[in-house]
Design a protein around this motif. Structure first.
Motif, PDB file in Angstrom:
ATOM      1  N   GLN A  57      62.785  14.569  35.370  1.00 17.95           N
ATOM      2  CA  GLN A  57      62.449  13.828  36.578  1.00 17.95           C
ATOM      3  C   GLN A  57      62.859  12.374  36.415  1.00 17.95           C
ATOM      4  N   ILE A  58      63.575  11.856  37.403  1.00 16.54           N
ATOM      5  CA  ILE A  58      63.956  10.433  37.332  1.00 16.54           C
ATOM      6  C   ILE A  58      63.535   9.740  38.625  1.00 16.54           C
ATOM      7  N   SER A  59      63.373   8.432  38.567  1.00 10.88           N
ATOM      8  CA  SER A  59      63.130   7.635  39.765  1.00 10.88           C
ATOM      9  C   SER A  59      64.277   6.647  39.854  1.00 10.88           C
ATOM     10  N   VAL A  60      64.964   6.560  40.994  1.00  9.29           N
ATOM     11  CA  VAL A  60      66.197   5.778  41.127  1.00  9.29           C
ATOM     12  C   VAL A  60      65.852   4.365  41.586  1.00  9.29           C
ATOM     13  N   GLU A  61      66.224   3.396  40.762  1.00  5.93           N
ATOM     14  CA  GLU A  61      65.977   1.994  41.103  1.00  5.93           C
ATOM     15  C   GLU A  61      66.903   1.569  42.238  1.00  5.93           C
ATOM     16  N   GLY A  62      66.454   0.678  43.106  1.00  5.30           N
ATOM     17  CA  GLY A  62      67.295   0.072  44.136  1.00  5.30           C
ATOM     18  C   GLY A  62      67.711   1.018  45.250  1.00  5.30           C
ATOM     19  N   TRP A  63      67.147   2.208  45.308  1.00  8.09           N
ATOM     20  CA  TRP A  63      67.505   3.166  46.366  1.00  8.09           C
ATOM     21  C   TRP A  63      66.750   2.828  47.645  1.00  8.09           C
ATOM     22  N   ASN A  64      67.467   2.875  48.801  1.00 10.21           N
ATOM     23  CA  ASN A  64      66.803   2.623  50.072  1.00 10.21           C
ATOM     24  C   ASN A  64      66.905   3.840  50.970  1.00 10.21           C
ATOM     25  N   ARG A  65      65.922   4.001  51.802  1.00 11.53           N
ATOM     26  CA  ARG A  65      65.975   5.101  52.775  1.00 11.53           C
ATOM     27  C   ARG A  65      67.122   4.874  53.742  1.00 11.53           C
ATOM     28  N   PRO A  66      67.733   5.925  54.256  1.00 12.96           N
ATOM     29  CA  PRO A  66      68.762   5.763  55.281  1.00 12.96           C
ATOM     30  C   PRO A  66      68.169   4.999  56.471  1.00 12.96           C
ATOM     31  N   GLN A  67      69.052   4.155  57.130  1.00 17.41           N
ATOM     32  CA  GLN A  67      68.544   3.424  58.289  1.00 17.41           C
ATOM     33  C   GLN A  67      69.039   4.071  59.557  1.00 17.41           C
ATOM     34  N   LYS A  68      68.391   3.738  60.677  1.00 17.04           N
ATOM     35  CA  LYS A  68      68.790   4.320  61.957  1.00 17.04           C
ATOM     36  C   LYS A  68      69.890   3.466  62.569  1.00 17.04           C
ATOM     37  N   PHE A  69      71.052   4.074  62.902  1.00 21.33           N
ATOM     38  CA  PHE A  69      72.171   3.377  63.539  1.00 21.33           C
ATOM     39  C   PHE A  69      72.100   3.587  65.047  1.00 21.33           C
ATOM     40  N   ASN A  70      72.675   2.632  65.836  1.00 28.40           N
ATOM     41  CA  ASN A  70      72.875   2.932  67.261  1.00 28.40           C
ATOM     42  C   ASN A  70      74.206   3.666  67.385  1.00 28.40           C
ATOM     43  N   ASP A  71      74.540   4.167  68.606  1.00 24.98           N
ATOM     44  CA  ASP A  71      75.695   5.058  68.783  1.00 24.98           C
ATOM     45  C   ASP A  71      77.011   4.374  68.391  1.00 24.98           C
ATOM     46  N   ASP A  72      77.189   3.063  68.720  1.00 25.10           N
ATOM     47  CA  ASP A  72      78.435   2.349  68.383  1.00 25.10           C
ATOM     48  C   ASP A  72      78.609   2.284  66.872  1.00 25.10           C
ATOM     49  N   GLU A  73      77.540   1.884  66.212  1.00 29.78           N
ATOM     50  CA  GLU A  73      77.600   1.765  64.750  1.00 29.78           C
ATOM     51  C   GLU A  73      77.892   3.127  64.122  1.00 29.78           C
TER      52      GLU A  73
END
Ligand code: UD1
Ligand code: CA
Length: 481
Positions: free
Chosen positions: A450-466
């Protein structure tokens, strides 16, 4: 029983056009078995010397289907006689007479009249011991279409007159012929020879033998039975009606034997069910084949139970399927359990939600309570099979066994890759894939670190253009794009 040797003739030459079916009429299923097999089985209870089926349509198909069904039921040797053209019920019986000896009693039954009881036929045979001809009749409020039993002023039966040939006065007669009769073979042979087809349908009516028998000689006997026993099946509506009567009779037997049914109209018995005392059966339960429920067994709603023995005090919860399996006493099965063929549960086994078991035995006190597949497995006493455990029994070509010895504990989400053996009192760590035998008494597990990943962020929500930009960048990055 009659005192003379008995031949039973079953008329089954009718085409059954009104069924609108590719299956010959006498092979239509009542309680999961062909109509004809019900009649053959009832005939068997009378201990006949021979059973003769007069067939017309689909002979080979009917013979093959009946042989297959009877292989698991009463072994009655059946003789088959072809009636190539259906020239009437009298003509049909004539086809059988050459193979019936003179000293026999002849009982005429119908392949599409499946509910007739052996006890009623016994009464008819007894009447036939003292009369050369005994008729089975019913009393009907609306006798439309049936042959009327015509009696003289002294009550002596003189003749049967078909509905279409009857006078207005005869149409008022409520005592009608069921079609079923018993006659002495030697006399029957003579009466049949004298039949003519000068009637409205230009058929040789079996019923015309009554007038011949009534002339001189001893009186024609008439035995009355319940209308439900002689219901005929000509279309799917009548088939459902007959199924309803069958169902009602079977559920009444269960209740008389001490079972409580939440609603007898919503229990289907398509076979033979025997029960101990104080069994409880909830609604929408279907029984098929041979089923035995021990004392105090409870069956929850929406269960299918086929060819099974269930031991006393065992409880089957809602929506479970038990198919060619046995459970001993004090088990708990379901809700939503599926026991497939070859499953054997010993006492006090618990099988819970969404657990499928095939060709496996679980020894006393074993538990598999959630979300598992156990196939080709031997599971020892008091084993605990954790949620989501799967025996990987199939390699794509062969099925392999899994053995879990007494007292083992299988952690949740384990894959047991067969053939494999888990030793007694072993513990398997949750989430393991076990392809090598696990020793007794030890903890065995296969688990990535089992590992815990440093500096990992959850995916963010993009708008349709992005999002469009991210997608086109991703596609351009594809090799070769
Ligand atoms: C028959 C009786 C009628 C009785 C009624 C009860 C005669 C003439 N009439 O009428 O008195 O009230 O049954 O249901 O018998 N079958 C053959 N071969 C044939 C003709 C018929 O095998 O050539 C078989 C049919 O498949 C059917 C049965 O005999 O199962 C009855 O024949 P059907 O013509 O329907 O007689 P019903 O008119 O019902
Ligand atoms: Ca008929």
């Amino acid at each position: 029983m009659g005192i003379k040797p008995l031949s039973v003739v079953i008329l089954a030459a009718g085409q059954g056009k009104r069924m609108n079916s590719d299956l010959p009429k006498v092979l239509q299923l009542l309680a999961g078995r062909p109509l004809l097999s019900h009649v053959v089985n009832t005939a068997h209870h009378l201990d006949p010397t021979s059973v003769v089926v007069v067939y017309g349509h689909g002979g080979a198909q009917v013979q093959a289907a009946l042989a297959q069904v009877q292989a698991t039921l009463a072994q009655v040797p059946v003789e088959w006689v072809l009636q190539a053209n259906q020239l009437g019920t009298g003509h049909a019986v004539m086809q059988a007479m050459p193979i019936i000896p003179d000293d026999h009693q002849v009982l005429v039954l119908y392949g599409d009249v499946p509910l007739i009881r052996a006890a009623t036929l016994q009464r008819l045979l007894e009447a036939g011991d003292t009369s050369p001809l005994a008729l089975l009749a019913v009393l009907m409020g609306d006798p439309t279409g049936y042959g009327r039993i015509v009696r003289d002023a002294t009550g002596k039966a003189l003749a049967i007159v078909e509905h279409r040939d009857a006078t207005p006065a005869q149409l008022n007669i409520r005592e009608v012929f069921s079609g079923i009769l018993v006659a002495k073979a030697s006399r029957l042979r003579g009466w049949l020879k004298s039949l003519s087809n000068t009637n409205d349908q230009q058929e040789y009516y079996l019923t015309d033998i009554v007038a011949a028998a009534a002339q001189g000689g001893p009186e024609v006997a008439v035995v009355i039975c319940d209308v439900a026993e002689v219901m005929g099946v000509n279309d799917k509506v009548q088939l459902a009606d007959v199924e309803g009567v069958y169902r009602r009779e079977r559920t009444r037997e269960l209740m008389r034997a001490g079972a409580t049914l939440a609603d007898p109209k919503r229990v289907d018995v398509r076979g033979t069910v025997t029960v101990g005392r104080d069994v409880f059966i909830d609604i929408n339960v279907i029984f098929e084949g041979e089923v035995h429920l021990g004392a105090r067994v409870k069956i929850g709603p929406n269960c299918l139970i086929r060819n099974a023995r269930i031991g006393q005090d065992t409880e089957v919860f809602a929506n479970s399927i038990i198919d060619n399996a046995t459970a001993a006493e004090n088990c708990r099965i379901g809700p939503y359990a599926r026991l497939r063929p070859g499953t054997v549960l010993y006492a006090e086994v618990h099988v819970g939600n969404f657990v499928e078991i095939k060709n496996s035995e679980l020894q006393a006190g074993a538990k598999a309570n959630h979300l598992s597949y156990l196939g080709d497995a031997h599971i020892g006493a008091k084993v605990n099979v954790g949620a989501g455990t799967i025996t990987c029994n199939y390699d794509g070509q062969n099925k392999w066994p899994t053995v879990i010895e007494d007292g083992a504990f299988i952690g949740s989400g384990s894959m047991l890759v067969a053939p494999v053996r888990i030793g007694a009192n072993a513990t398997i760590g949750a989430g393991s894939t076990i392809g090598i035998n696990a020793p007794a008494g030890k903890l065995t597990l296969t688990r990535a670190k089992q590992i815990s990943v440093e500096g990992w962020n959850r995916p963010q929500k993009f708008n349709d253009d992005e999002k469009g930009e991210v997608i086109s960048t991703a596609i351009q990055k594809k090799p070769g794009a």
